[in-house]
Design a protein around this motif. Structure first.
Motif, PDB file in Angstrom:
ATOM      1  N   LYS A  72     -33.715  17.680  71.465  1.00 18.23           N
ATOM      2  CA  LYS A  72     -34.978  17.783  72.209  1.00 18.23           C
ATOM      3  C   LYS A  72     -36.177  17.240  71.450  1.00 18.23           C
ATOM      4  O   LYS A  72     -37.283  17.217  71.991  1.00 18.23           O
ATOM      5  N   LYS A  73     -36.004  16.813  70.193  1.00 20.23           N
ATOM      6  CA  LYS A  73     -37.112  16.251  69.417  1.00 20.23           C
ATOM      7  C   LYS A  73     -37.164  14.739  69.652  1.00 20.23           C
ATOM      8  O   LYS A  73     -36.964  13.924  68.747  1.00 20.23           O
ATOM      9  N   VAL A  74     -37.448  14.375  70.892  1.00 18.70           N
ATOM     10  CA  VAL A  74     -37.476  12.980  71.296  1.00 18.70           C
ATOM     11  C   VAL A  74     -38.458  12.835  72.453  1.00 18.70           C
ATOM     12  O   VAL A  74     -38.631  13.753  73.262  1.00 18.70           O
ATOM     13  N   VAL A  75     -39.109  11.692  72.523  1.00 19.31           N
ATOM     14  CA  VAL A  75     -40.054  11.395  73.601  1.00 19.31           C
ATOM     15  C   VAL A  75     -39.445  10.305  74.486  1.00 19.31           C
ATOM     16  O   VAL A  75     -38.964   9.296  73.988  1.00 19.31           O
ATOM     17  N   PHE A  76     -39.472  10.516  75.792  1.00 14.45           N
ATOM     18  CA  PHE A  76     -38.948   9.532  76.735  1.00 14.45           C
ATOM     19  C   PHE A  76     -40.083   8.650  77.244  1.00 14.45           C
ATOM     20  O   PHE A  76     -41.095   9.153  77.729  1.00 14.45           O
ATOM     21  N   VAL A  77     -39.897   7.351  77.134  1.00 17.29           N
ATOM     22  CA  VAL A  77     -40.859   6.371  77.642  1.00 17.29           C
ATOM     23  C   VAL A  77     -40.204   5.682  78.837  1.00 17.29           C
ATOM     24  O   VAL A  77     -39.150   5.059  78.696  1.00 17.29           O
ATOM     25  N   ILE A  78     -40.813   5.802  80.002  1.00 17.11           N
ATOM     26  CA  ILE A  78     -40.169   5.371  81.242  1.00 17.11           C
ATOM     27  C   ILE A  78     -40.839   4.123  81.811  1.00 17.11           C
ATOM     28  O   ILE A  78     -42.043   4.108  82.078  1.00 17.11           O
ATOM     29  N   LEU A  79     -40.048   3.079  81.972  1.00 15.94           N
ATOM     30  CA  LEU A  79     -40.488   1.896  82.699  1.00 15.94           C
ATOM     31  C   LEU A  79     -40.260   2.159  84.181  1.00 15.94           C
ATOM     32  O   LEU A  79     -39.327   2.856  84.554  1.00 15.94           O
ATOM     33  N   GLU A  80     -41.086   1.594  85.025  1.00 16.29           N
ATOM     34  CA  GLU A  80     -41.027   1.844  86.474  1.00 16.29           C
ATOM     35  C   GLU A  80     -41.048   3.358  86.738  1.00 16.29           C
ATOM     36  O   GLU A  80     -40.181   3.906  87.406  1.00 16.29           O
ATOM     37  N   TYR A  81     -42.038   3.985  86.197  1.00 17.23           N
ATOM     38  CA  TYR A  81     -42.225   5.440  86.269  1.00 17.23           C
ATOM     39  C   TYR A  81     -42.516   5.861  87.711  1.00 17.23           C
ATOM     40  O   TYR A  81     -43.332   5.259  88.392  1.00 17.23           O
ATOM     41  N   HIS A  82     -41.813   6.905  88.183  1.00 15.56           N
ATOM     42  CA  HIS A  82     -42.035   7.430  89.534  1.00 15.56           C
ATOM     43  C   HIS A  82     -42.287   8.936  89.452  1.00 15.56           C
ATOM     44  O   HIS A  82     -41.473   9.675  88.904  1.00 15.56           O
ATOM     45  N   ASP A  83     -43.401   9.373  90.032  1.00 17.02           N
ATOM     46  CA  ASP A  83     -43.730  10.797  90.011  1.00 17.02           C
ATOM     47  C   ASP A  83     -42.652  11.629  90.699  1.00 17.02           C
ATOM     48  O   ASP A  83     -42.311  12.727  90.260  1.00 17.02           O
ATOM     49  N   TRP A  84     -42.091  11.104  91.810  1.00 17.87           N
ATOM     50  CA  TRP A  84     -41.082  11.876  92.547  1.00 17.87           C
ATOM     51  C   TRP A  84     -39.843  12.107  91.696  1.00 17.87           C
ATOM     52  O   TRP A  84     -39.197  13.153  91.798  1.00 17.87           O
ATOM     53  N   TRP A  85     -39.510  11.124  90.844  1.00 20.54           N
ATOM     54  CA  TRP A  85     -38.330  11.274  89.994  1.00 20.54           C
ATOM     55  C   TRP A  85     -38.555  12.363  88.958  1.00 20.54           C
ATOM     56  O   TRP A  85     -37.671  13.175  88.688  1.00 20.54           O
ATOM     57  N   ILE A  86     -39.767  12.380  88.392  1.00 18.44           N
ATOM     58  CA  ILE A  86     -40.105  13.413  87.407  1.00 18.44           C
ATOM     59  C   ILE A  86     -40.080  14.789  88.053  1.00 18.44           C
ATOM     60  O   ILE A  86     -39.565  15.760  87.480  1.00 18.44           O
ATOM     61  N   MET A  87     -40.605  14.899  89.272  1.00 14.56           N
ATOM     62  CA  MET A  87     -40.613  16.187  89.959  1.00 14.56           C
ATOM     63  C   MET A  87     -39.192  16.633  90.305  1.00 14.56           C
ATOM     64  O   MET A  87     -38.843  17.802  90.162  1.00 14.56           O
ATOM     65  N   LYS A  88     -38.363  15.675  90.729  1.00 20.16           N
ATOM     66  CA  LYS A  88     -37.002  16.008  91.143  1.00 20.16           C
ATOM     67  C   LYS A  88     -36.133  16.437  89.976  1.00 20.16           C
ATOM     68  O   LYS A  88     -35.330  17.375  90.086  1.00 20.16           O
TER      69      LYS A  88
END
Length: 425
Positions: free
Chosen positions: A129-145
């Motif tokens: 869990k000591k990692v940061v995710f950097v998302i290309l083509e970021y979608h709010d719905w995906w994060i919420m889901k």
């Protein structure tokens, strides 16, 4: 994504040779290395770095104190400015980061798990869990889901690669995700021999709290409903209590709308209930809360569904449960490769029910000797789009209930025996 690259910082003593005006910075696929400037520029760089430090740290002083845990202290080494992120880096996070995309085929639950969440687990779980995710083509719905799952893979909020204009500094970056096979985790390629069962344990931790709250709400509503029937006959009340307390095995039917639907589903439900199952029909939609689907399948003993992306939900079942996949014409290979074999790796008892031509709606559209009915494999050789238009987009199933009854009865006997062993233990 199947590509996997990892960029380590240069070891101390290895210099980065740059042009006169070139500066070393962390971008989407690189990490800081150790480098030195010539002495004439030392003073200017020190002043510039100190000013940057004041600006960045100043903003954090008025924000979250916990943000300091992500930063190294600024330091000077030797006769130059050190950017060695393993030691004293200029405002570098001590956390690694992973770059991936939520574009492509996202919106399809199979691809969301097979090409996204499972590879993300494979690639990042060893960071604990000591990692940061950097998302290309970021979608709010995906994060919420999938936020509940992400919260069990990382302690930090995801970064929108295109939308976040801040500068971030990390000791290393992993670009792209590792993938092992269809909907699975290969223990031989994982630290600690992690398997798909361990991934499912992550799903457990992610969804069970919400599932428990949903169950409490359902119990409350059931009690209110029972109170409203206080004037019912005692025999009716007694029957409802018996149905609620009798430990009948639960069977979930994942129902489809449109293509590859079971057109006599109502008769299937009736038959399953007569055998002795407690039946729940679940119709997953794109907007359906995943915790509800997880709760239904996690508490089930048997799942029935027609081949398609929704079969990905077998991941929500407990090892030892029965998964019956109805296989329409022309989908034999895909059904086993994408769902049958992965289900077996999870520890499910997998049953593939290959329909006969008479059980397909295509039987009424084509001549009895047409290759579509007689030789689907030869049809599939004409290409994916041609195959898809016939077997996936324009085929429904009408089960031969007499034939299917045998599979269902065996599943019931297996489940009862398993429940009896569990009760005995």
């Amino acid at each position: 994504m199947v590509q996997y690259f990892r960029y380590h910082q240069l070891k101390k003593g290895e210099h980065h040779h740059a042009g006169e005006d070139e500066m070393l910075s962390l971008m989407s696929a690189t990490s800081f290395g150790y480098f030195k400037r010539s002495r004439p520029k030392l003073f200017s760089l020190l002043i510039l770095s100190l000013l940057s430090c004041c600006l960045i740290l100043g903003s954090h002083l008025f924000c979250s104190p916990s943000a300091f845990s992500l930063l190294y202290s600024f330091g000077v080494e030797g006769d130059g400015v050190a950017a060695n992120v393993n030691a004293k880096a200029s405002l570098c996070s001590s956390i690694s980061n992973v770059f991936f995309s939520t574009g492509g085929y996202t919106g399809n639950v199979y691809h969301e798990f097979n090409d996204g969440l499972l590879p993300l687990y494979i690639t990042s779980q060893h960071f604990k869990k000591k990692v940061v995710f950097v998302i290309l083509e970021y979608h709010d719905w995906w994060i919420m889901k999938y936020g509940d799952i992400l919260s069990h893979l990382t302690d930090y909020p995801a970064i929108d690669f295109s939308g976040d204009k801040r500068t971030h500094c990390f000791p290393e970056a992993i670009v792209g995700l590792r993938i092992h096979d269809e909907l699975t985790v290969d223990p031989s390629l994982m630290q600690g021999n992690k398997s798909v069962v361990d991934f499912r344990n992550v799903l457990d931790r992610a969804y069970l709290p919400r599932v428990q709250s949903l169950l409490k709400e359902e119990e409350r509503l059931a009690q209110e409903k029972l109170k409203q029937k206080v004037h019912s006959s005692s025999s009716e009340i007694r029957k409802e209590v018996q149905d609620a307390t009798l430990k009948r095995p639960k069977l979930v039917i994942l129902s489809r709308n449109g293509s590859r639907a079971i057109t006599n589903e109502n008769l299937l439900v009736k038959m399953a209930e007569e055998i002795g199952f407690r039946v729940e029909v679940v119709r997953p939609e794109r907007t359906t809360e995943l915790a509800r689907i997880y709760g239904a399948l996690n508490s089930s003993e048997v799942m029935i569904g027609v081949h398609g992306a929704a079969m990905t939900h077998f991941l929500f079942m407990r090892p030892g449960s029965v998964f019956i996949q109805v296989i329409p014409l022309g989908t034999e290979w895909a059904a086993d490769a994408y769902y049958g074999e992965p289900a077996r790796k999870l520890g499910l008892k997998y049953v593939g029910y290959q329909i006969l031509p008479r059980e397909s709606s295509l039987y009424d559209k084509y001549d009895r000797n047409d290759p579509v009915l007689r030789d689907p494999e030869s049809v599939s050789e004409k290409g994916w789009q041609y195959t898809k238009s016939i077997y996936l987009d324009n085929q429904n199933v009408r089960l031969n209930l007499g034939r299917f009854h045998k599979r269902l009865l065996r599943a019931y006997s297996y489940t009862i025996a398993k429940m009896n062993r569990r009760s005995h233990l």
